[in-house]
Design an enzyme around this catalytic site. Sequence first.
Site, PDB file in Angstrom:
ATOM      1  NE  ARG A  79       6.727  -1.940  -0.555  1.00  0.00           N
ATOM      2  CZ  ARG A  79       5.911  -2.014  -1.616  1.00  0.00           C
ATOM      3  NH1 ARG A  79       5.846  -1.003  -2.459  1.00  0.00           N
ATOM      4  NH2 ARG A  79       5.178  -3.088  -1.833  1.00  0.00           N
ATOM      5  NE  ARG A 148       4.521   3.194  -5.192  1.00  0.00           N
ATOM      6  CZ  ARG A 148       4.012   1.958  -5.168  1.00  0.00           C
ATOM      7  NH1 ARG A 148       4.802   0.921  -4.948  1.00  0.00           N
ATOM      8  NH2 ARG A 148       2.728   1.743  -5.348  1.00  0.00           N
ATOM      9  CE  LYS A 218       2.167  -0.221  -7.975  1.00  0.00           C
ATOM     10  NZ  LYS A 218       2.342  -1.667  -7.762  1.00  0.00           N
ATOM     11  CE  LYS A 220       6.759  -0.256  -8.687  1.00  0.00           C
ATOM     12  NZ  LYS A 220       6.639  -1.718  -8.680  1.00  0.00           N
ATOM     13  CB  CYS A 439       6.563 -11.782  -5.129  1.00  0.00           C
ATOM     14  SG  CYS A 439       5.171 -12.932  -5.195  1.00  0.00           S
ATOM     15  CB  CYS A 445       0.436 -10.666  -1.073  1.00  0.00           C
ATOM     16  SG  CYS A 445      -0.039  -9.694  -2.513  1.00  0.00           S
ATOM     17  CB  CYS A 484      -0.968 -12.766  -8.425  1.00  0.00           C
ATOM     18  SG  CYS A 484      -0.478 -11.045  -8.222  1.00  0.00           S
ATOM     19  CB  CYS A 488       5.953  -8.188  -6.716  1.00  0.00           C
ATOM     20  SG  CYS A 488       4.354  -7.377  -6.631  1.00  0.00           S
TER      21      CYS A 488
HETATM   22 FE1  SRM Z   1       4.557  -5.218  -5.957  1.00  0.00          FE
HETATM   23  C1  SRM Z   1       1.264  -4.780  -5.389  1.00  0.00           C
HETATM   24  C2  SRM Z   1       4.938  -6.534  -2.922  1.00  0.00           C
HETATM   25  C3  SRM Z   1       7.878  -4.917  -6.308  1.00  0.00           C
HETATM   26  C4  SRM Z   1       4.148  -4.830  -9.334  1.00  0.00           C
HETATM   27  N1  SRM Z   1       3.313  -5.521  -4.402  1.00  0.00           N
HETATM   28  C5  SRM Z   1       1.974  -5.241  -4.353  1.00  0.00           C
HETATM   29  C6  SRM Z   1       1.409  -5.450  -2.944  1.00  0.00           C
HETATM   30  C7  SRM Z   1       1.489  -4.145  -2.218  1.00  0.00           C
HETATM   31  C8  SRM Z   1       0.011  -6.094  -2.878  1.00  0.00           C
HETATM   32  C9  SRM Z   1      -1.194  -5.214  -2.791  1.00  0.00           C
HETATM   33  O1  SRM Z   1      -1.363  -4.287  -3.598  1.00  0.00           O
HETATM   34  O2  SRM Z   1      -2.017  -5.500  -1.914  1.00  0.00           O
HETATM   35  C10 SRM Z   1       2.439  -6.483  -2.428  1.00  0.00           C
HETATM   36  C11 SRM Z   1       2.634  -6.526  -0.905  1.00  0.00           C
HETATM   37  C12 SRM Z   1       2.688  -7.950  -0.444  1.00  0.00           C
HETATM   38  C13 SRM Z   1       3.053  -8.119   0.964  1.00  0.00           C
HETATM   39  O3  SRM Z   1       2.308  -8.796   1.708  1.00  0.00           O
HETATM   40  O4  SRM Z   1       4.104  -7.650   1.380  1.00  0.00           O
HETATM   41  C14 SRM Z   1       3.641  -6.149  -3.276  1.00  0.00           C
HETATM   42  N2  SRM Z   1       6.091  -5.529  -4.775  1.00  0.00           N
HETATM   43  C15 SRM Z   1       6.057  -6.181  -3.583  1.00  0.00           C
HETATM   44  C16 SRM Z   1       7.457  -6.498  -3.086  1.00  0.00           C
HETATM   45  C17 SRM Z   1       7.615  -6.446  -1.585  1.00  0.00           C
HETATM   46  C18 SRM Z   1       7.849  -7.882  -3.642  1.00  0.00           C
HETATM   47  C19 SRM Z   1       9.081  -8.491  -3.060  1.00  0.00           C
HETATM   48  O5  SRM Z   1       9.008  -9.688  -2.865  1.00  0.00           O
HETATM   49  O6  SRM Z   1      10.093  -7.825  -2.867  1.00  0.00           O
HETATM   50  C20 SRM Z   1       8.260  -5.437  -3.858  1.00  0.00           C
HETATM   51  C21 SRM Z   1       8.379  -4.139  -3.125  1.00  0.00           C
HETATM   52  C22 SRM Z   1       9.178  -3.148  -3.903  1.00  0.00           C
HETATM   53  C23 SRM Z   1       9.527  -1.903  -3.148  1.00  0.00           C
HETATM   54  O7  SRM Z   1      10.334  -1.989  -2.237  1.00  0.00           O
HETATM   55  O8  SRM Z   1       9.032  -0.838  -3.515  1.00  0.00           O
HETATM   56  C24 SRM Z   1       7.364  -5.249  -5.084  1.00  0.00           C
HETATM   57  N3  SRM Z   1       5.783  -4.845  -7.525  1.00  0.00           N
HETATM   58  C25 SRM Z   1       7.129  -4.881  -7.476  1.00  0.00           C
HETATM   59  C26 SRM Z   1       7.668  -4.929  -8.801  1.00  0.00           C
HETATM   60  C27 SRM Z   1       9.150  -5.050  -9.172  1.00  0.00           C
HETATM   61  C28 SRM Z   1       9.783  -3.698  -9.376  1.00  0.00           C
HETATM   62  O9  SRM Z   1       9.180  -2.658  -9.126  1.00  0.00           O
HETATM   63  O10 SRM Z   1      10.925  -3.685  -9.811  1.00  0.00           O
HETATM   64  C29 SRM Z   1       6.591  -4.922  -9.673  1.00  0.00           C
HETATM   65  C30 SRM Z   1       6.667  -5.054 -11.213  1.00  0.00           C
HETATM   66  C31 SRM Z   1       7.080  -3.785 -11.870  1.00  0.00           C
HETATM   67  C32 SRM Z   1       5.900  -2.894 -12.069  1.00  0.00           C
HETATM   68  O11 SRM Z   1       5.586  -2.121 -11.177  1.00  0.00           O
HETATM   69  O12 SRM Z   1       5.260  -3.005 -13.112  1.00  0.00           O
HETATM   70  C33 SRM Z   1       5.405  -4.854  -8.854  1.00  0.00           C
HETATM   71  N4  SRM Z   1       2.953  -4.802  -7.156  1.00  0.00           N
HETATM   72  C34 SRM Z   1       2.980  -4.740  -8.522  1.00  0.00           C
HETATM   73  C35 SRM Z   1       1.637  -4.579  -9.016  1.00  0.00           C
HETATM   74  C36 SRM Z   1       1.230  -4.460 -10.509  1.00  0.00           C
HETATM   75  C37 SRM Z   1       1.336  -3.069 -10.976  1.00  0.00           C
HETATM   76  C38 SRM Z   1       0.815  -2.872 -12.366  1.00  0.00           C
HETATM   77  O13 SRM Z   1       1.115  -1.851 -12.965  1.00  0.00           O
HETATM   78  O14 SRM Z   1       0.059  -3.705 -12.873  1.00  0.00           O
HETATM   79  C39 SRM Z   1       0.797  -4.559  -7.885  1.00  0.00           C
HETATM   80  C40 SRM Z   1      -0.719  -4.394  -7.869  1.00  0.00           C
HETATM   81  C41 SRM Z   1      -1.163  -2.995  -8.117  1.00  0.00           C
HETATM   82  O15 SRM Z   1      -0.393  -2.038  -8.124  1.00  0.00           O
HETATM   83  O16 SRM Z   1      -2.368  -2.849  -8.336  1.00  0.00           O
HETATM   84  C42 SRM Z   1       1.643  -4.717  -6.743  1.00  0.00           C
HETATM   85 FE1  SF4 Z   2       1.410 -10.212  -4.143  1.00  0.00          FE
HETATM   86 FE2  SF4 Z   2       1.199 -10.778  -6.704  1.00  0.00          FE
HETATM   87 FE3  SF4 Z   2       3.020  -9.027  -5.877  1.00  0.00          FE
HETATM   88 FE4  SF4 Z   2       3.359 -11.547  -5.369  1.00  0.00          FE
HETATM   89  S1  SF4 Z   2       3.257 -10.658  -7.403  1.00  0.00           S
HETATM   90  S2  SF4 Z   2       3.582  -9.876  -3.871  1.00  0.00           S
HETATM   91  S3  SF4 Z   2       1.302 -12.267  -5.052  1.00  0.00           S
HETATM   92  S4  SF4 Z   2       0.849  -8.746  -5.754  1.00  0.00           S
END
Ligand code: SRM
Ligand code: SF4
Length: 580
Positions: A79, A148, A218, A220, A439, A445, A484, A488
């Site tokens: 990323r 981030r 993390k 944000k 997502c 993922c 899930c 995201c």
């Molecule tokens: Fe996310 C984890 C993709 C925005 C909440 N996110 C992941 C991971 C890295 C999976 C992993 O941990 O193994 C995903 C990578 C998948 C892949 O194969 O590429 C992933 N997140 C993404 C992206 C690429 C989704 C997208 O379709 O664009 C976004 C990248 C953002 C960036 O450029 O930095 C992305 N993730 C978000 C958002 C939206 C936002 O930030 O506005 C959220 C919800 C807001 C938040 O953070 O609460 C989000 N991602 C999570 C979480 C849950 C965090 C939590 O506090 O519970 C995880 C899992 C974790 O952190 O344990 C996660």
């Molecule tokens: Fe992966 Fe869940 Fe985030 Fe989708 S919402 S990219 S399935 S961690």
Amino acid sequence: MTDETPASAPKPSAVEVAKTASNFLRGDIARELADGAPGFGKGSVQLLKNHGTYQQDDRETRKAVDGKKSERQISFMIRTVVPGGKLTAEQLLAAIDMGDELGNGTIRLTTRQSIQHHGVVKGELKDFMQRVHANHLTTLAACGDVERNIMCCPAPLHGNPVRDEMQAKLDELAKHLAPRTRAYYEIWLTDPDTGEQSRVAGGPEVEPIYGPTYLPRKFKTAFALPEDNCTDVYANDLGFIAVHEQGKILGYNVLAGGGMGVTPSAAKTFPALAKRLGFVPPEDVLAIAEAIVKVQRDFGNRADRKVARLKYTIHTMGLENFRDKVEEYFGKPLAPCHPADVHGFDDHIGWHEQGDGKFFYGFNVENGRVHDTGDFRLKTALRRILRDVKPGVRITAHQSLLFTGLTVTDRERIATILHEHGVQTSEEISTLRRWSMACVALPTCSLAVAESERVLPGLIDALEPEVAKLGLGQDAFTVRMTGCPNACARPYNSDIGIVGRTAGKYTIFLGGRLLGDRLNAQYKDVVPFEDLGREITAVLACYKAERHAGETLGDFCHRKGMDGVRTWADEWLAGARGHG
Ligand code: SRM
Ligand code: SF4
């Protein structure tokens, strides 16, 4: 290292232990990078996130041989941080080239305005990082327990200078909160021939804001305007709403403790919108951000990562105690919030004047995936636009692009290039598709339990004629799908949230809204993918039949309540209302 350490700290989690022992995020990464194995060990895999990369495998190519454990073909997701989504045409072109030469032939624009590559093998990781650096970008702190990519409304609307001022503030803050570790430079940017680093190390290493253990989780941040919450500011750990009058920013309302992810098996987890904390003048933005980051550093949960985000710190401390602590770190009291709040939302899609004689074009990229597949050759079209038209580029928080600095004749040129490559212009796609977002999910993922990016376009295809039949084709509402509950694509404040529950089954949420300032509620659980179309159509039929004049879908569902919508929609599905 802390300004204050809580009295009886419980046993730190394994990730905390690894971070603490890592010597500012070095750990064994450099040694393991050179060891010839296809992947890294557990400790390095965790640390690597702070360097912007995730060890993954394509879950569909796992093979079980002779009853043995399945084999994984390891590759890396990388990323790249793009503060406020601002890029040049050359930078995006280089990112596309890197996807072709070192990745899986695609790139992905993310929900936080950054870029992801998938499918990079370990032997090419270093080359990849060096190319990102040569492209004047970085992957440092794109993931991991740090600040981030900071989001900001990307629209280049120069007629009113407040966006320019806010975007400049973001740049300052992004620099201020960037980790200072030299590990990144040592590991990735050392010249393989000369051993020279592109940033020379010297003196003892310090992380003035994070300290050696960085943050518990993390973190944000986003900036928004009251009239334009295109960054979903309430979904962030830290938010700044620019309060402005007559083209000047008076200051910012500071929000804290937003976050979407939940773990359904852990009742202690929940999605939360950020709370309004106080107001600061523009010159105090860096100081208040630093104070909040440091309170989270010192009081966030380091034993249980499930409840380590800032939203849980605030929940545990109580908002008033949290504010007191922030004021202590800030060194003065916080003024109460200005009454201004978000009241508008613009995804900036379509053709717009910039206010400086130029134009920008908001181009919808479905689910942010830039690829060439069959007759749909978006990647090639983008290359042509970037090379021939040479626009400025911005990534939106809706996984889409703005081409900026255009002249009036560029409109036709861009449309022609898109059409020549089998790609529709933003004006040609439905409002439904325009406001949808999914997502990544499968196959990369590791946390996905269901499909998302690969199935949402098909669901939208199925819904489009139904929406048209109901006469709702012009209604704007957000449909956000995730594989899930980590959320995201921010489904929990959308009008219609579709969240992966288990393979092929989803939970439907209703009642959020475009403004992003209200969480939705669970409508139906464990819905098979095949039923999503009819279930959503029934909700839309209910909306069409029972809405008040001017009421949005989210507001309608919120007013009617889940039971009210469900009863009506189920009768409709059963044919009792003549349409099922
Ligand atoms: Fe996310 C984890 C993709 C925005 C909440 N996110 C992941 C991971 C890295 C999976 C992993 O941990 O193994 C995903 C990578 C998948 C892949 O194969 O590429 C992933 N997140 C993404 C992206 C690429 C989704 C997208 O379709 O664009 C976004 C990248 C953002 C960036 O450029 O930095 C992305 N993730 C978000 C958002 C939206 C936002 O930030 O506005 C959220 C919800 C807001 C938040 O953070 O609460 C989000 N991602 C999570 C979480 C849950 C965090 C939590 O506090 O519970 C995880 C899992 C974790 O952190 O344990 C996660
Ligand atoms: Fe992966 Fe869940 Fe985030 Fe989708 S919402 S990219 S399935 S961690």
